[in-house]
Design an enzyme around this catalytic site. Structure first.
Site, PDB file in Angstrom:
ATOM      1  N   ARG A 172       0.853  -1.185   0.110  1.00 47.43           N
ATOM      2  CA  ARG A 172       0.008  -0.056   0.171  1.00 47.43           C
ATOM      3  C   ARG A 172       0.848   1.261   0.036  1.00 47.43           C
ATOM      4  NH1 ARG A 172      -3.522   2.386   4.595  1.00 47.43           N
ATOM      5  NH2 ARG A 172      -4.872   3.536   3.637  1.00 47.43           N
ATOM      6  N   HIS A 218       0.736   4.502  -2.350  1.00 48.27           N
ATOM      7  CA  HIS A 218       0.495   5.928  -2.072  1.00 48.27           C
ATOM      8  C   HIS A 218       1.703   6.674  -2.610  1.00 48.27           C
ATOM      9  CE1 HIS A 218      -2.751   5.584   1.650  1.00 48.27           C
ATOM     10  NE2 HIS A 218      -3.034   4.856   0.453  1.00 48.27           N
ATOM     11  N   ASP A 219       2.880   6.170  -2.686  1.00 44.61           N
ATOM     12  CA  ASP A 219       3.828   7.024  -3.063  1.00 44.61           C
ATOM     13  C   ASP A 219       3.557   7.405  -4.529  1.00 44.61           C
ATOM     14  OD1 ASP A 219       6.450   8.251  -3.164  1.00 44.61           O
ATOM     15  OD2 ASP A 219       7.363   6.277  -3.792  1.00 44.61           O
ATOM     16  N   VAL A 232       1.179   9.719  -5.434  1.00 40.37           N
ATOM     17  CA  VAL A 232       1.206  11.185  -5.076  1.00 40.37           C
ATOM     18  C   VAL A 232       2.496  11.725  -5.622  1.00 40.37           C
ATOM     19  CG1 VAL A 232       1.014  12.992  -3.147  1.00 40.37           C
ATOM     20  CG2 VAL A 232      -0.161  11.051  -3.076  1.00 40.37           C
ATOM     21  N   SER A 271       8.541  10.209  -1.868  1.00 39.06           N
ATOM     22  CA  SER A 271       7.906  11.303  -1.299  1.00 39.06           C
ATOM     23  C   SER A 271       7.176  10.883   0.042  1.00 39.06           C
ATOM     24  CB  SER A 271       7.257  12.181  -2.123  1.00 39.06           C
ATOM     25  OG  SER A 271       6.025  11.616  -2.718  1.00 39.06           O
ATOM     26  N   GLU A 321       3.554  14.364   3.258  1.00 38.88           N
ATOM     27  CA  GLU A 321       2.468  13.462   2.925  1.00 38.88           C
ATOM     28  C   GLU A 321       2.076  12.298   3.865  1.00 38.88           C
ATOM     29  OE1 GLU A 321       3.426  10.940  -0.776  1.00 38.88           O
ATOM     30  OE2 GLU A 321       3.916  12.848  -1.467  1.00 38.88           O
ATOM     31  N   ASN A 334      -2.609   8.514   5.622  1.00 34.96           N
ATOM     32  CA  ASN A 334      -1.869   7.825   6.114  1.00 34.96           C
ATOM     33  C   ASN A 334      -2.184   6.737   7.236  1.00 34.96           C
ATOM     34  OD1 ASN A 334      -2.328   9.169   8.415  1.00 34.96           O
ATOM     35  ND2 ASN A 334      -0.445  10.225   8.844  1.00 34.96           N
ATOM     36  N   HIS A 387      -6.491  -5.484  -2.339  1.00 33.03           N
ATOM     37  CA  HIS A 387      -7.106  -5.949  -1.153  1.00 33.03           C
ATOM     38  C   HIS A 387      -7.489  -6.974  -1.086  1.00 33.03           C
ATOM     39  CE1 HIS A 387      -8.585  -1.211  -1.464  1.00 33.03           C
ATOM     40  NE2 HIS A 387      -7.169  -1.234  -0.982  1.00 33.03           N
ATOM     41  N   THR A 388      -6.874  -8.038  -1.597  1.00 31.51           N
ATOM     42  CA  THR A 388      -6.826  -9.540  -1.168  1.00 31.51           C
ATOM     43  C   THR A 388      -6.140  -9.801   0.018  1.00 31.51           C
ATOM     44  OG1 THR A 388      -6.315 -11.948  -1.972  1.00 31.51           O
ATOM     45  CG2 THR A 388      -4.936 -10.101  -2.757  1.00 31.51           C
ATOM     46  N   ASP A 419     -10.033  -9.366   3.061  1.00 32.42           N
ATOM     47  CA  ASP A 419     -10.477 -10.760   2.538  1.00 32.42           C
ATOM     48  C   ASP A 419     -10.525 -11.661   3.583  1.00 32.42           C
ATOM     49  OD1 ASP A 419     -10.615 -12.823   0.938  1.00 32.42           O
ATOM     50  OD2 ASP A 419      -8.909 -12.576   0.010  1.00 32.42           O
ATOM     51  N   SER A 457      -8.846 -15.154   4.324  1.00 35.81           N
ATOM     52  CA  SER A 457      -7.548 -15.505   3.448  1.00 35.81           C
ATOM     53  C   SER A 457      -6.802 -14.065   3.218  1.00 35.81           C
ATOM     54  CB  SER A 457      -7.975 -16.213   2.284  1.00 35.81           C
ATOM     55  OG  SER A 457      -8.158 -15.333   1.048  1.00 35.81           O
ATOM     56  N   ASP A 493      -4.362 -14.025  -3.508  1.00 38.82           N
ATOM     57  CA  ASP A 493      -5.151 -14.971  -4.348  1.00 38.82           C
ATOM     58  C   ASP A 493      -6.129 -14.076  -4.788  1.00 38.82           C
ATOM     59  OD1 ASP A 493      -7.024 -14.675  -2.346  1.00 38.82           O
ATOM     60  OD2 ASP A 493      -6.872 -16.760  -1.629  1.00 38.82           O
TER      61      ASP A 493
HETATM   62  C1  HEM Z   1      -8.711   1.814  -6.036  1.00 40.65           C
HETATM   63  C2  HEM Z   1      -8.636   2.762  -4.886  1.00 40.65           C
HETATM   64  C3  HEM Z   1      -8.226   2.287  -3.620  1.00 40.65           C
HETATM   65  C4  HEM Z   1      -8.664   2.981  -2.725  1.00 40.65           C
HETATM   66  C5  HEM Z   1      -9.881   3.597  -2.382  1.00 40.65           C
HETATM   67  C6  HEM Z   1      -8.175   2.303  -1.283  1.00 40.65           C
HETATM   68  C7  HEM Z   1      -8.306   2.558  -0.077  1.00 40.65           C
HETATM   69  C8  HEM Z   1      -7.931   1.932   0.928  1.00 40.65           C
HETATM   70  C9  HEM Z   1      -8.367   2.035   2.426  1.00 40.65           C
HETATM   71  C10 HEM Z   1      -9.212   2.964   3.010  1.00 40.65           C
HETATM   72  C11 HEM Z   1      -7.458   0.853   3.195  1.00 40.65           C
HETATM   73  C12 HEM Z   1      -7.607   0.611   4.668  1.00 40.65           C
HETATM   74  C13 HEM Z   1      -6.989   1.845   5.238  1.00 40.65           C
HETATM   75  C14 HEM Z   1      -7.479   1.404   6.959  1.00 40.65           C
HETATM   76  O1  HEM Z   1      -8.334   1.842   7.184  1.00 40.65           O
HETATM   77  O2  HEM Z   1      -6.247   0.969   7.720  1.00 40.65           O
HETATM   78  C15 HEM Z   1      -6.592   0.393   2.293  1.00 40.65           C
HETATM   79  C16 HEM Z   1      -5.809  -0.664   2.607  1.00 40.65           C
HETATM   80  C17 HEM Z   1      -5.096  -1.454   1.715  1.00 40.65           C
HETATM   81  N1  HEM Z   1      -4.815  -1.038   0.263  1.00 40.65           N
HETATM   82 FE1  HEM Z   1      -6.139   0.250  -0.786  1.00 40.65          FE
HETATM   83  N2  HEM Z   1      -7.034   1.338  -2.008  1.00 40.65           N
HETATM   84  C18 HEM Z   1      -7.057   1.323  -3.152  1.00 40.65           C
HETATM   85  C19 HEM Z   1      -6.115   0.859  -3.987  1.00 40.65           C
HETATM   86  C20 HEM Z   1      -5.174   0.195  -3.682  1.00 40.65           C
HETATM   87  C21 HEM Z   1      -4.037  -0.308  -4.694  1.00 40.65           C
HETATM   88  C22 HEM Z   1      -3.776  -0.119  -6.053  1.00 40.65           C
HETATM   89  C23 HEM Z   1      -3.336  -1.207  -3.840  1.00 40.65           C
HETATM   90  C24 HEM Z   1      -1.994  -1.722  -4.051  1.00 40.65           C
HETATM   91  C25 HEM Z   1      -1.855  -2.309  -5.219  1.00 40.65           C
HETATM   92  C26 HEM Z   1      -3.891  -1.209  -2.365  1.00 40.65           C
HETATM   93  C27 HEM Z   1      -3.454  -1.809  -1.244  1.00 40.65           C
HETATM   94  C28 HEM Z   1      -3.958  -1.942  -0.279  1.00 40.65           C
HETATM   95  C29 HEM Z   1      -3.553  -2.963   0.823  1.00 40.65           C
HETATM   96  C30 HEM Z   1      -2.602  -4.005   0.732  1.00 40.65           C
HETATM   97  C31 HEM Z   1      -4.390  -2.537   2.017  1.00 40.65           C
HETATM   98  C32 HEM Z   1      -4.094  -3.102   3.510  1.00 40.65           C
HETATM   99  C33 HEM Z   1      -3.009  -2.423   4.041  1.00 40.65           C
HETATM  100  C34 HEM Z   1      -2.835  -3.065   5.551  1.00 40.65           C
HETATM  101  O3  HEM Z   1      -3.034  -4.067   5.892  1.00 40.65           O
HETATM  102  O4  HEM Z   1      -2.407  -2.185   6.499  1.00 40.65           O
HETATM  103  N3  HEM Z   1      -4.874  -0.358  -2.453  1.00 40.65           N
HETATM  104  N4  HEM Z   1      -6.925   0.642   1.053  1.00 40.65           N
HETATM  105  C1  LIG Z   2      -1.027  10.586  10.380  1.00 41.03           C
HETATM  106  O1  LIG Z   2      -1.448  11.854  10.178  1.00 41.03           O
HETATM  107  C2  LIG Z   2      -1.569  12.473  11.420  1.00 41.03           C
HETATM  108  C3  LIG Z   2      -1.982  13.946  11.263  1.00 41.03           C
HETATM  109  O2  LIG Z   2      -3.081  14.182  10.198  1.00 41.03           O
HETATM  110  C4  LIG Z   2      -0.670  12.250  12.433  1.00 41.03           C
HETATM  111  O3  LIG Z   2      -1.282  12.695  13.874  1.00 41.03           O
HETATM  112  C5  LIG Z   2      -0.379  10.809  12.786  1.00 41.03           C
HETATM  113  O4  LIG Z   2       0.752  10.521  13.785  1.00 41.03           O
HETATM  114  C6  LIG Z   2       0.121  10.235  11.188  1.00 41.03           C
HETATM  115  N1  LIG Z   2       0.190   8.757  11.804  1.00 41.03           N
HETATM  116  C7  LIG Z   2       1.329   8.126  11.054  1.00 41.03           C
HETATM  117  C8  LIG Z   2       1.414   6.700  11.202  1.00 41.03           C
HETATM  118  O5  LIG Z   2       2.315   8.863  10.424  1.00 41.03           O
END
Ligand code: HEM
Ligand SMILES: *[C@@H]1O[C@H](CO)[C@@H](O)[C@H](O)[C@H]1NC(C)=O
Ligand SMILES: *[C@@H]1O[C@H](CO)[C@@H](O)[C@H](O)[C@H]1NC(C)=O
Length: 328
Positions: A67, A71-72, A75, A81, A93, A99, A196-197, A247, A250, A255
């Site tokens: 992820r 994000h990198d 942006v 960055s 960022e 974040n 998101h798998t 998911d 799993s 997968d």
């Molecule tokens: C299509 C638009 C996307 C949106 C709106 C989105 C949004 C999010 C959000 C909101 C979370 C959970 C954050 C949290 O509450 O902790 C998340 C988790 C995650 N996203 Fe996405 N995402 C997107 C695309 C992607 C892409 C392109 C990838 C990588 C190829 C990705 C990989 C992941 C992974 C691996 C997690 C789990 C992170 C963890 O276990 O901490 N996402 N995503």
């Molecule tokens: C995420 O951003 C908030 C401020 O928007 C900050 O307080 C927090 O420490 C940041 N978390 C991480 C993991 O960098």
């Protein structure tokens, strides 16, 4: 004679084409597999070893590292960055709202230290992040993709710019537009969403879908009604700390079951369920959900190579950061 010449020139053209296709797929504009062959020949094995060591101890960090790379790239391009710390005068960022839950920065730092020991001042943090994301996913038995290298590190990181990341509440039109603005296709959108798998989400990210969807204390009707009681039992309305498996069952396995969930209307975010609202993305979801003959892993490898090329700095642009968390 003329006939023979045509054949051999056709053959030559074919070779040239095959050659170009190969390099077009593997090498981005200005990036190149094996970029550090002469300047830091061991870089890939160093990154691979440290990432494998760390992820075998903490497999749940693989998902957030993937992820982080996403994000990198979204942006200011894949320029490292996301790794920069805020300073007294600049909120970076990393500290922007999305974040939430980015984790694993310590792994990037450990890898950077080892790479600097071997070849000081040569390998960018943006490249290290791209490699670590790939190696972390591979370590949890996910797909493996080639990583064209040669990214340079950016010198700018601004918290408010992370607001340009796709929102979990985005609809399909917004998602398509955001991916298109990065040069990524509708197919890349549906394939990369398959990330998101693996991993987890905070309850707070879906509280509105569960408890107050239109401001009347209601639940999003597009969520599978048989799944809602489970989600509500896990996530109380004001819970900001509990993690949900993206998911279920799993979340540690890379997968195609993400697509089965989305098809069953069990995708956690509106942005996941939105994939059912477009003919091209919904066709893809249905196809992968059948699992027999799924092309997801192969598609994911290709789309990751494309994502890793978004807005990169090359040549003499930017810098090679000495420490990933601050500009030189
Ligand atoms: C299509 C638009 C996307 C949106 C709106 C989105 C949004 C999010 C959000 C909101 C979370 C959970 C954050 C949290 O509450 O902790 C998340 C988790 C995650 N996203 Fe996405 N995402 C997107 C695309 C992607 C892409 C392109 C990838 C990588 C190829 C990705 C990989 C992941 C992974 C691996 C997690 C789990 C992170 C963890 O276990 O901490 N996402 N995503
Ligand atoms: C995420 O951003 C908030 C401020 O928007 C900050 O307080 C927090 O420490 C940041 N978390 C991480 C993991 O960098
Ligand atoms: C639900 O949303 C409405 C409108 O935004 C708001 O007035 C109300 O306080 C919310 N209820 C809860 C329990 O958050």
């Amino acid at each position: 004679m003329a006939h023979k010449k045509t054949l051999s020139s056709l053959f030559f053209q074919f070779l040239l084409l095959a050659f170009m296709c190969f390099f077009h797929n593997v090498n981005g504009d200005g990036l190149k597999v094996g970029f550090y062959e002469k300047t830091c020949p061991r870089v890939e094995s160093i990154v691979q070893k440290i990432t494998a060591d760390k992820i075998s101890l903490a497999p749940s960090l693989a998902a957030p590292l993937l992820r982080m790379h996403f994000h990198d790239c979204f942006v200011r391009g894949c320029d490292g960055s996301i790794l920069i710390d805020s300073t007294k005068t600049n909120q970076a960022e990393k500290d922007g709202f999305p974040n939430l839950s980015l984790r694993g920065f310590q792994i990037i730092d450990a890898v950077k230290t080892a790479v600097e020991d071997a070849c000081p001042g040569v390998v960018s943090c943006a490249d290290i992040l791209a490699l670590v994301a790939r190696d972390a996913i591979y370590q949890i038995k996910g797909p493996y993709w080639p990583v064209p290298l040669g990214r340079r590190d950016g010198k700018v990181s601004i918290a408010s710019e992370s607001a340009t990341l796709p929102s979990p509440f985005a609809n399909i039109a917004q998602l398509k537009a955001q991916f298109a603005s990065k040069g990524l296709s509708v197919k890349d959108l549906v394939v990369l969403s398959g990330g998101h798998t693996v991993g987890t989400s905070h309850c707070s990210t879906i509280a509105i879908r569960l408890y107050n969807f239109t401001g009347k204390g209601d639940t999003d009707p597009s969520l599978d009604s048989e799944y809602v009681p489970y989600l509500k039992s896990k996530c109380k309305p004001t819970d900001t700390t509990t993690l949900l498996e993206m998911d279920p069952g799993s979340f540690g396995t890379f997968d195609e079951s993400y697509y089965t969930n989305v098809l069953k209307r069990r995708g956690l975010f509106l942005s996941d369920s939105a994939l059912l609202n477009d003919p091209e993305t919904s066709d893809y979801v249905k196809l992968q959900a059948q699992s027999l003959g799924s092309t997801f892993l192969k598609d994911f490898q290709e789309s990751m190579v494309k994502m890793g090329q978004v807005g990169v700095l090359t040549g003499s642009a930017g810098e090679i950061r000495r420490h990933c968390n601050m500009i030189n």
